[in-house]
Design an enzyme around this catalytic site. Structure first.
Site, PDB file in Angstrom:
ATOM      1  N   ARG A 199       6.450 -17.209   7.761  1.00  0.00           N
ATOM      2  CA  ARG A 199       5.529 -16.667   9.190  1.00  0.00           C
ATOM      3  C   ARG A 199       6.593 -14.475   9.521  1.00  0.00           C
ATOM      4  NH1 ARG A 199       7.551 -21.212  11.564  1.00  0.00           N
ATOM      5  NH2 ARG A 199       5.871 -23.108  12.069  1.00  0.00           N
ATOM      6  N   LYS A 208      -2.350  -2.705   8.169  1.00  0.00           N
ATOM      7  CA  LYS A 208      -2.937  -4.296   7.703  1.00  0.00           C
ATOM      8  C   LYS A 208      -2.735  -4.502   6.329  1.00  0.00           C
ATOM      9  CE  LYS A 208      -7.170  -2.260  10.203  1.00  0.00           C
ATOM     10  NZ  LYS A 208      -8.532  -2.150  10.211  1.00  0.00           N
ATOM     11  N   GLU A 226     -10.855   9.026   1.377  1.00  0.00           N
ATOM     12  CA  GLU A 226     -10.080   8.881   2.871  1.00  0.00           C
ATOM     13  C   GLU A 226      -9.619  10.263   3.521  1.00  0.00           C
ATOM     14  OE1 GLU A 226     -10.467   6.221   3.812  1.00  0.00           O
ATOM     15  OE2 GLU A 226     -10.827   4.195   2.124  1.00  0.00           O
ATOM     16  N   LYS A 286      -3.611   8.638  11.265  1.00  0.00           N
ATOM     17  CA  LYS A 286      -3.330   7.231  11.226  1.00  0.00           C
ATOM     18  C   LYS A 286      -2.246   6.640  12.015  1.00  0.00           C
ATOM     19  CE  LYS A 286      -3.882   3.503   8.606  1.00  0.00           C
ATOM     20  NZ  LYS A 286      -4.522   2.728   7.997  1.00  0.00           N
ATOM     21  N   GLU A 314      -6.443  -3.228  16.158  1.00  0.00           N
ATOM     22  CA  GLU A 314      -7.820  -2.581  16.234  1.00  0.00           C
ATOM     23  C   GLU A 314      -8.588  -2.716  17.477  1.00  0.00           C
ATOM     24  OE1 GLU A 314      -9.237  -1.902  12.477  1.00  0.00           O
ATOM     25  OE2 GLU A 314     -11.494  -2.217  12.431  1.00  0.00           O
ATOM     26  N   ARG A 335      -8.972   1.867  16.699  1.00  0.00           N
ATOM     27  CA  ARG A 335      -8.655   1.944  15.687  1.00  0.00           C
ATOM     28  C   ARG A 335     -10.195   1.881  14.855  1.00  0.00           C
ATOM     29  NH1 ARG A 335      -3.694  -0.928  12.262  1.00  0.00           N
ATOM     30  NH2 ARG A 335      -4.380  -0.143  10.925  1.00  0.00           N
ATOM     31  N   ASN A 345     -12.443   2.930   9.993  1.00  0.00           N
ATOM     32  CA  ASN A 345     -13.674   2.266   9.697  1.00  0.00           C
ATOM     33  C   ASN A 345     -15.735   3.293   9.055  1.00  0.00           C
ATOM     34  OD1 ASN A 345     -12.403   0.237   8.406  1.00  0.00           O
ATOM     35  ND2 ASN A 345     -12.460  -0.908  10.560  1.00  0.00           N
ATOM     36  N   HIS A 361     -17.269   2.331   6.201  1.00  0.00           N
ATOM     37  CA  HIS A 361     -16.103   1.016   6.288  1.00  0.00           C
ATOM     38  C   HIS A 361     -17.185  -0.008   6.028  1.00  0.00           C
ATOM     39  CE1 HIS A 361     -12.894   3.187   5.113  1.00  0.00           C
ATOM     40  NE2 HIS A 361     -11.717   2.874   4.967  1.00  0.00           N
ATOM     41  N   HIS A 411     -17.912  -1.464   2.693  1.00  0.00           N
ATOM     42  CA  HIS A 411     -17.490  -2.470   1.620  1.00  0.00           C
ATOM     43  C   HIS A 411     -18.698  -3.823   1.713  1.00  0.00           C
ATOM     44  CE1 HIS A 411     -13.759  -2.743   4.505  1.00  0.00           C
ATOM     45  NE2 HIS A 411     -13.350  -2.387   3.599  1.00  0.00           N
ATOM     46  N   HIS A 437     -12.520   1.884  -4.171  1.00  0.00           N
ATOM     47  CA  HIS A 437     -12.989   1.960  -3.116  1.00  0.00           C
ATOM     48  C   HIS A 437     -13.465   2.952  -2.360  1.00  0.00           C
ATOM     49  CE1 HIS A 437     -11.850   0.233   1.349  1.00  0.00           C
ATOM     50  NE2 HIS A 437     -10.721   1.277   1.153  1.00  0.00           N
TER      51      HIS A 437
HETATM   52  P1  NAD Z   1      -5.424   0.179  -6.500  1.00  0.00           P
HETATM   53  O1  NAD Z   1      -4.418  -0.066  -5.648  1.00  0.00           O
HETATM   54  O2  NAD Z   1      -6.545  -0.489  -6.816  1.00  0.00           O
HETATM   55  O3  NAD Z   1      -4.992   1.764  -7.649  1.00  0.00           O
HETATM   56  C1  NAD Z   1      -5.667   1.859  -8.722  1.00  0.00           C
HETATM   57  C2  NAD Z   1      -6.226   2.121  -9.678  1.00  0.00           C
HETATM   58  O4  NAD Z   1      -4.681   3.172 -10.166  1.00  0.00           O
HETATM   59  C3  NAD Z   1      -4.762   1.150 -10.618  1.00  0.00           C
HETATM   60  O5  NAD Z   1      -5.101   0.369 -11.139  1.00  0.00           O
HETATM   61  C4  NAD Z   1      -3.654   1.363 -10.637  1.00  0.00           C
HETATM   62  O6  NAD Z   1      -3.181   0.263 -11.287  1.00  0.00           O
HETATM   63  C5  NAD Z   1      -3.592   2.304 -11.133  1.00  0.00           C
HETATM   64  N1  NAD Z   1      -2.519   2.948 -10.245  1.00  0.00           N
HETATM   65  C6  NAD Z   1      -1.756   3.253  -9.247  1.00  0.00           C
HETATM   66  N2  NAD Z   1      -0.814   4.088  -8.671  1.00  0.00           N
HETATM   67  C7  NAD Z   1      -0.603   4.751 -10.125  1.00  0.00           C
HETATM   68  C8  NAD Z   1      -0.112   5.837 -10.792  1.00  0.00           C
HETATM   69  N3  NAD Z   1       1.010   6.689  -9.871  1.00  0.00           N
HETATM   70  N4  NAD Z   1      -0.192   6.383 -11.874  1.00  0.00           N
HETATM   71  C9  NAD Z   1      -1.064   5.726 -13.107  1.00  0.00           C
HETATM   72  N5  NAD Z   1      -2.614   4.511 -12.250  1.00  0.00           N
HETATM   73  C10 NAD Z   1      -1.735   4.825 -11.207  1.00  0.00           C
HETATM   74  O7  NAD Z   1      -6.440   1.711  -5.567  1.00  0.00           O
HETATM   75  P2  NAD Z   1      -6.463   2.070  -4.464  1.00  0.00           P
HETATM   76  O8  NAD Z   1      -7.430   3.038  -4.290  1.00  0.00           O
HETATM   77  O9  NAD Z   1      -4.902   2.517  -4.527  1.00  0.00           O
HETATM   78  O10 NAD Z   1      -6.098   0.906  -2.905  1.00  0.00           O
HETATM   79  C11 NAD Z   1      -7.897   0.667  -2.194  1.00  0.00           C
HETATM   80  C12 NAD Z   1      -7.130  -1.136  -2.161  1.00  0.00           C
HETATM   81  O11 NAD Z   1      -6.636  -0.624  -0.780  1.00  0.00           O
HETATM   82  C13 NAD Z   1      -8.124  -1.861  -1.314  1.00  0.00           C
HETATM   83  O12 NAD Z   1      -8.409  -2.870  -1.514  1.00  0.00           O
HETATM   84  C14 NAD Z   1      -8.958  -1.348  -0.102  1.00  0.00           C
HETATM   85  O13 NAD Z   1      -9.622  -2.142   0.480  1.00  0.00           O
HETATM   86  C15 NAD Z   1      -7.091  -1.317   0.508  1.00  0.00           C
HETATM   87  N6  NAD Z   1      -6.981  -0.399   2.031  1.00  0.00           N
HETATM   88  C16 NAD Z   1      -6.542  -1.102   2.373  1.00  0.00           C
HETATM   89  C17 NAD Z   1      -6.210   0.027   3.505  1.00  0.00           C
HETATM   90  C18 NAD Z   1      -5.334  -0.515   4.789  1.00  0.00           C
HETATM   91  O14 NAD Z   1      -5.141  -0.256   6.431  1.00  0.00           O
HETATM   92  N7  NAD Z   1      -4.309  -1.552   4.002  1.00  0.00           N
HETATM   93  C19 NAD Z   1      -6.830   1.307   3.882  1.00  0.00           C
HETATM   94  C20 NAD Z   1      -7.444   1.908   2.586  1.00  0.00           C
HETATM   95  C21 NAD Z   1      -7.685   1.500   1.576  1.00  0.00           C
HETATM   96  N1  GLY Z   2      -8.119   1.563   7.019  1.00  0.00           N
HETATM   97  C1  GLY Z   2      -8.562   1.725   8.389  1.00  0.00           C
HETATM   98  C2  GLY Z   2      -7.316   1.042   9.201  1.00  0.00           C
HETATM   99  O1  GLY Z   2      -6.306   0.972   8.815  1.00  0.00           O
HETATM  100  O2  GLY Z   2      -7.518   0.372  10.329  1.00  0.00           O
END
Ligand code: NAD
Ligand code: GLY
Length: 358
Positions: free
Chosen positions: A120, A142, A184, A226, A236, A240, A244, A247, A251, A264
């Site tokens: 949990r 998130k 972003e 942020k 949210e 917040r 989006n 998004h 999405h 993304h």
């Molecule tokens: P990702 O985690 O897939 O990383 C992108 C690519 O870069 C991958 O192939 C990874 O292996 C590679 N990589 C990462 N760091 C590296 C480095 N330093 N050197 C070389 N390669 C590297 O993608 P992302 O763009 O980081 O994240 C996208 C995800 O984040 C989506 O799933 C999205 O929904 C999520 N997201 C979440 C929030 C949140 O608030 N939680 C906000 C925005 C996006």
């Molecule tokens: N990326 C949107 C949020 O964190 O709320």
């Protein structure tokens, strides 16, 4: 190094941003409460950056294990989440154990969700290695995985205990991923701050060149935007949702293309333009602002046109399952122009279809 904090109702946590931070374990070791640690990373990141993290854990005699997953959005699944829980079970992790997410947003979202669910909720630490994760996903708590039916549909709010953003790690990031992260960053200017968007226009080349001063400043300012929103509205219930912007469209595009062809951040870039066009078509904003946003995204090497394939009807159907929808009714983040976003309900379906066509 620059440090700022996310202030929550019950507690606060630090975001450290700077060069060489992976070699400064004193920044994060004190936040580990127990002796058991699971480090989750992916096969692109671990060969470059796991060693200093593992060495630091070893030096304190901690019991740790690693789970190294294949990279990419297509791995942000319930199956991989189950693997993370299996790894915690193998570690016989107790309530004071910690999950360390070492990677981009995919690893951060998945590792955070595993930490949210194990017993949990146990601690987790974010060590983001993509620009996108440093400016957005590592901050704010998130966590989620995707379903074939929609993105981030299963998840939880679970805040990290600290965020360590070592900008040196961005040197190995592929160019396309850097641009995706910049989408972003642009979002914050688009929704909150015209002056910041202007700063991005002035520093676009420096950012693409990964100049540490420009990159560091973009990350710090993004995290500040942020952190302020998350402090006001952690789960949210209100504004917040402005984060989006683009998004709901983005999405839907990601889901419709099976999380395979668009990154993304790329989907968010296209989605922001759809939201801007829709706002202009509804008379809420000017076409000039849409064009200014489009030009900046192009300069940052982001796509601005939607991919062929998904039909407007298919995208609309996916958008109705967006987490902002209520009782099946769409709620969209639109804008009044650069720096001013707002949440709008009752957007005419015909107007949405029109922007989904191009
Ligand atoms: P990702 O985690 O897939 O990383 C992108 C690519 O870069 C991958 O192939 C990874 O292996 C590679 N990589 C990462 N760091 C590296 C480095 N330093 N050197 C070389 N390669 C590297 O993608 P992302 O763009 O980081 O994240 C996208 C995800 O984040 C989506 O799933 C999205 O929904 C999520 N997201 C979440 C929030 C949140 O608030 N939680 C906000 C925005 C996006
Ligand atoms: N990326 C949107 C949020 O964190 O709320």
């Amino acid at each position: 190094m620059h440090t700022q904090h996310v202030e929550l109702a019950q507690r606060r946590y630090p975001i450290h941003i700077g060069k060489g931070l992976l070699n400064r374990p004193e920044l994060w070791l004190p936040s580990l409460r127990g002796r058991q640690v699971l480090v989750i990373s992916d096969t692109n990141v671990a060969p470059h950056y796991l060693a200093p993290v593992a060495a630091a854990l070893r030096s304190t005699g901690r019991q740790f294990d690693t789970l190294i997953l294949p990279p990419g959005e297509q791995e942000k699944t319930l199956q991989r989440f189950a693997e993370a829980l299996d790894a915690l079970a193998r570690l016989r992790a107790n309530r004071d154990a910690c999950v360390i997410a070492l990677g981009g947003g995919v690893i951060g979202d998945l590792a955070g969700f595993a930490a949210a669910c194990w017993m949990r909720g146990i601690d987790f630490l974010q060590i983001p290695t993509t620009l996108l994760a440093m400016v957005d996903s590592s901050v704010g708590g998130k966590t989620a995985v995707d379903l074939p039916q929609g993105k981030n549909l299963v998840g939880a709010f679970h805040q990290p205990c600290a965020v360590i953003s070592d900008i040196d790690t961005l040197q190995t990031l592929p160019m396309r991923e850097l641009s995706a992260g910049l989408a972003e960053v642009v979002k914050y200017g688009a929704i909150f701050d015209a002056a910041f968007l202007h700063w991005l226009e002035q520093h676009a080349d420096a950012l693409l060149d990964r100049q540490p001063d420009a990159i560091g400043e973009a990350i710090a300012r993004s995290c500040q935007f942020k952190a302020e929103v998350v402090a006001r509205d952690e789960t949210e219930q209100g504004d917040r949702a402005l984060l989006n912007f683009g998004h709901t469209f983005g999405h839907a595009l990601e889901t419709a293309t099976d999380y395979g062809s668009l990154l993304h951040g790329e989907a968010v870039a296209i989605g922001m333009l759809m939201a801007a066009r829709l706002s202009a078509n509804l008379g809420r904003s000017s076409l000039a602002d849409t064009e200014r946003l489009r030009q900046l995204l192009i300069r940052l090497r982001l796509p601005v046109d939607r991919p062929d394939g998904p039909s407007p009807s298919q995208l609309l159907e996916l958008m109705r399952l967006d987490k902002k929808s209520l009782s099946g009714e769409l709620r969209l983040v639109l804008w009044r122009g650069i720096g001013h976003a707002e949440i709008v309900r009752d957007v005419p379906e015909l107007a949405v279809r029109e922007v989904l066509m191009r």
